[in-house]
Write a protein that holds these residues in place. Sequence first.
Motif, PDB file in Angstrom:
ATOM      1  N   TRP A 110      -2.203  13.946   7.087  1.00  0.00           N
ATOM      2  CA  TRP A 110      -2.030  13.108   5.901  1.00  0.00           C
ATOM      3  C   TRP A 110      -1.145  11.896   6.164  1.00  0.00           C
ATOM      4  O   TRP A 110      -1.054  11.004   5.321  1.00  0.00           O
ATOM      5  CB  TRP A 110      -1.395  13.915   4.754  1.00  0.00           C
ATOM      6  CG  TRP A 110      -2.196  15.119   4.352  1.00  0.00           C
ATOM      7  CD1 TRP A 110      -3.532  15.197   4.157  1.00  0.00           C
ATOM      8  CD2 TRP A 110      -1.682  16.430   4.114  1.00  0.00           C
ATOM      9  NE1 TRP A 110      -3.909  16.462   3.800  1.00  0.00           N
ATOM     10  CE2 TRP A 110      -2.779  17.261   3.761  1.00  0.00           C
ATOM     11  CE3 TRP A 110      -0.415  17.006   4.145  1.00  0.00           C
ATOM     12  CZ2 TRP A 110      -2.643  18.606   3.461  1.00  0.00           C
ATOM     13  CZ3 TRP A 110      -0.276  18.348   3.836  1.00  0.00           C
ATOM     14  CH2 TRP A 110      -1.381  19.136   3.504  1.00  0.00           C
ATOM     15  N   ASP A 111      -0.504  11.864   7.300  1.00  0.00           N
ATOM     16  CA  ASP A 111       0.478  10.816   7.572  1.00  0.00           C
ATOM     17  C   ASP A 111      -0.182   9.428   7.522  1.00  0.00           C
ATOM     18  O   ASP A 111      -1.198   9.182   8.170  1.00  0.00           O
ATOM     19  CB  ASP A 111       1.108  11.026   8.953  1.00  0.00           C
ATOM     20  CG  ASP A 111       2.321  10.139   9.172  1.00  0.00           C
ATOM     21  OD1 ASP A 111       3.191  10.123   8.285  1.00  0.00           O
ATOM     22  OD2 ASP A 111       2.383   9.457  10.200  1.00  0.00           O
ATOM     23  N   GLY A 112       0.429   8.539   6.717  1.00  0.00           N
ATOM     24  CA  GLY A 112      -0.078   7.175   6.618  1.00  0.00           C
ATOM     25  C   GLY A 112      -1.255   6.993   5.688  1.00  0.00           C
ATOM     26  O   GLY A 112      -1.778   5.875   5.559  1.00  0.00           O
ATOM     27  N   CYS A 113      -1.680   8.038   5.010  1.00  0.00           N
ATOM     28  CA  CYS A 113      -2.871   7.947   4.158  1.00  0.00           C
ATOM     29  C   CYS A 113      -2.537   7.455   2.750  1.00  0.00           C
ATOM     30  O   CYS A 113      -1.562   7.895   2.130  1.00  0.00           O
ATOM     31  CB  CYS A 113      -3.547   9.309   4.031  1.00  0.00           C
ATOM     32  SG  CYS A 113      -4.360   9.877   5.531  1.00  0.00           S
ATOM     33  N   THR A 114      -3.337   6.549   2.245  1.00  0.00           N
ATOM     34  CA  THR A 114      -3.324   6.246   0.826  1.00  0.00           C
ATOM     35  C   THR A 114      -4.154   7.319   0.121  1.00  0.00           C
ATOM     36  O   THR A 114      -4.809   8.142   0.768  1.00  0.00           O
ATOM     37  CB  THR A 114      -3.930   4.870   0.535  1.00  0.00           C
ATOM     38  OG1 THR A 114      -5.334   4.907   0.871  1.00  0.00           O
ATOM     39  CG2 THR A 114      -3.236   3.784   1.347  1.00  0.00           C
ATOM     40  N   TYR A 115      -4.133   7.306  -1.219  1.00  0.00           N
ATOM     41  CA  TYR A 115      -4.935   8.298  -1.943  1.00  0.00           C
ATOM     42  C   TYR A 115      -6.415   8.152  -1.586  1.00  0.00           C
ATOM     43  O   TYR A 115      -7.108   9.139  -1.346  1.00  0.00           O
ATOM     44  CB  TYR A 115      -4.732   8.137  -3.451  1.00  0.00           C
ATOM     45  CG  TYR A 115      -5.655   9.005  -4.276  1.00  0.00           C
ATOM     46  CD1 TYR A 115      -5.414  10.362  -4.418  1.00  0.00           C
ATOM     47  CD2 TYR A 115      -6.789   8.466  -4.890  1.00  0.00           C
ATOM     48  CE1 TYR A 115      -6.266  11.170  -5.158  1.00  0.00           C
ATOM     49  CE2 TYR A 115      -7.649   9.253  -5.636  1.00  0.00           C
ATOM     50  CZ  TYR A 115      -7.378  10.609  -5.769  1.00  0.00           C
ATOM     51  OH  TYR A 115      -8.232  11.409  -6.497  1.00  0.00           O
ATOM     52  N   ASP A 116      -6.896   6.914  -1.539  1.00  0.00           N
ATOM     53  CA  ASP A 116      -8.313   6.685  -1.260  1.00  0.00           C
ATOM     54  C   ASP A 116      -8.700   7.107   0.151  1.00  0.00           C
ATOM     55  O   ASP A 116      -9.883   7.352   0.418  1.00  0.00           O
ATOM     56  CB  ASP A 116      -8.657   5.201  -1.456  1.00  0.00           C
ATOM     57  CG  ASP A 116      -8.595   4.791  -2.922  1.00  0.00           C
ATOM     58  OD1 ASP A 116      -8.736   5.676  -3.790  1.00  0.00           O
ATOM     59  OD2 ASP A 116      -8.391   3.589  -3.195  1.00  0.00           O
ATOM     60  N   LYS A 175       0.836  -1.189   0.000  1.00  0.00           N
ATOM     61  CA  LYS A 175       0.000   0.000   0.000  1.00  0.00           C
ATOM     62  C   LYS A 175       0.876   1.246   0.000  1.00  0.00           C
ATOM     63  O   LYS A 175       1.819   1.352   0.781  1.00  0.00           O
ATOM     64  CB  LYS A 175      -0.912   0.025   1.236  1.00  0.00           C
ATOM     65  CG  LYS A 175      -2.109  -0.900   1.166  1.00  0.00           C
ATOM     66  CD  LYS A 175      -3.214  -0.281   0.307  1.00  0.00           C
ATOM     67  CE  LYS A 175      -4.495  -1.098   0.402  1.00  0.00           C
ATOM     68  NZ  LYS A 175      -5.571  -0.470  -0.400  1.00  0.00           N
ATOM     69  N   PHE A 176       0.600   2.169  -0.894  1.00  0.00           N
ATOM     70  CA  PHE A 176       1.386   3.406  -0.985  1.00  0.00           C
ATOM     71  C   PHE A 176       0.801   4.414   0.002  1.00  0.00           C
ATOM     72  O   PHE A 176      -0.197   5.055  -0.258  1.00  0.00           O
ATOM     73  CB  PHE A 176       1.337   3.955  -2.421  1.00  0.00           C
ATOM     74  CG  PHE A 176       2.379   5.005  -2.715  1.00  0.00           C
ATOM     75  CD1 PHE A 176       2.940   5.781  -1.718  1.00  0.00           C
ATOM     76  CD2 PHE A 176       2.802   5.221  -4.015  1.00  0.00           C
ATOM     77  CE1 PHE A 176       3.889   6.740  -1.988  1.00  0.00           C
ATOM     78  CE2 PHE A 176       3.760   6.175  -4.314  1.00  0.00           C
ATOM     79  CZ  PHE A 176       4.300   6.944  -3.289  1.00  0.00           C
ATOM     80  N   ARG A 177       1.473   4.546   1.147  1.00  0.00           N
ATOM     81  CA  ARG A 177       1.032   5.469   2.196  1.00  0.00           C
ATOM     82  C   ARG A 177       2.020   6.612   2.339  1.00  0.00           C
ATOM     83  O   ARG A 177       3.226   6.418   2.207  1.00  0.00           O
ATOM     84  CB  ARG A 177       0.881   4.733   3.534  1.00  0.00           C
ATOM     85  CG  ARG A 177      -0.151   3.611   3.492  1.00  0.00           C
ATOM     86  CD  ARG A 177      -0.351   2.961   4.863  1.00  0.00           C
ATOM     87  NE  ARG A 177      -1.353   1.905   4.782  1.00  0.00           N
ATOM     88  CZ  ARG A 177      -2.661   2.134   4.856  1.00  0.00           C
ATOM     89  NH1 ARG A 177      -3.110   3.375   5.023  1.00  0.00           N
ATOM     90  NH2 ARG A 177      -3.535   1.136   4.779  1.00  0.00           N
ATOM     91  N   LEU A 178       1.508   7.798   2.597  1.00  0.00           N
ATOM     92  CA  LEU A 178       2.364   8.969   2.761  1.00  0.00           C
ATOM     93  C   LEU A 178       3.141   8.880   4.068  1.00  0.00           C
ATOM     94  O   LEU A 178       2.609   8.465   5.103  1.00  0.00           O
ATOM     95  CB  LEU A 178       1.517  10.240   2.755  1.00  0.00           C
ATOM     96  CG  LEU A 178       0.722  10.520   1.472  1.00  0.00           C
ATOM     97  CD1 LEU A 178      -0.108  11.783   1.636  1.00  0.00           C
ATOM     98  CD2 LEU A 178       1.662  10.660   0.279  1.00  0.00           C
ATOM     99  N   LEU A 179       4.402   9.295   4.037  1.00  0.00           N
ATOM    100  CA  LEU A 179       5.265   9.323   5.223  1.00  0.00           C
ATOM    101  C   LEU A 179       5.926  10.691   5.331  1.00  0.00           C
ATOM    102  O   LEU A 179       6.124  11.389   4.333  1.00  0.00           O
ATOM    103  CB  LEU A 179       6.349   8.246   5.125  1.00  0.00           C
ATOM    104  CG  LEU A 179       5.888   6.785   5.017  1.00  0.00           C
ATOM    105  CD1 LEU A 179       7.090   5.865   4.810  1.00  0.00           C
ATOM    106  CD2 LEU A 179       5.121   6.378   6.281  1.00  0.00           C
TER     107      LEU A 179
END
Length: 280
Positions: free
Chosen positions: A50-56, A40-44
């Motif tokens: 936004w931390d840990g969020c995928t686009y969805d 899963k592409f999660r923001l870091l």
Amino acid sequence: MPGIFMFKDPSSSSKHLIVDGQQRLKTLQLYYDGTFRERKFRLLDVADCWDGCTYDELVEDDRQRLDDSIIHTTIFKQDQPEGDKSSVYEVFERINTGGVKLSAQEIRACVSHGRLISMLRELNSNATWRAIYGKASDRLKDQELLLRFFAFAVEAPQYKRPMRRFLNKFLDDNENISAAKEKELRLAFDTTIVAISDALGKRAFRPESQLNTAVFDSVMIGLSRRLARTGRKPAAPAIKNAYEKLIANERFRAAYTRATADEEQVRTRLKLATDAFSAV
């Protein structure tokens, strides 16, 4: 996000080559797709919201802001000189800002992505060639060697330094090589590399411990000319003997160790190699 640079492909009315910014665009694509390296592409390392969020998983307003964002793009084309891509090579080399600077052959693979590049990739998997060269080069150095062989096989009398531009122009002129010419070059490579392998094995093109580029191109050209002239493969001991005498020649040694891209040095080593194998 820094802007990106694209080159308008003269062979197509709708295609553009990405000169600088591919990693940025691929990152966005992967984030929208939702996965990166099968995870899963999660923001870091971003703001807590936004931390840990995928686009969805972004809230609707944030998704909308991202969707509406603008990527500034500079698109250039070459007007002069007509009929080649010399300018795009120069621009590519100057503004490519990736974390790892692209090699000359990596740039060629991006700019001139036709049948000749495809042929280089296929021939690079040749089992005999792989046994001589070793592990495939991550920076396409092995494919560049094949390009050197073909460029000298076709255009040796027209060679002018620098080597980089000579190879660029040959690839540009033969980007979508004809089926007949491709068959001819494939045969030349296949028969020559087998003959060298039978005679020298992994020692081929290695006057010392490392494969020498100048020895490679001259020996390959010299032997391929001999094979093309007679249509007969000499005995392996005869090829080995001719090779060893060539390597021991002081004029040849000077031509493959000093100023190897100079026109006179190139002519000298190609002639000496051609003469060495013509008698076997």
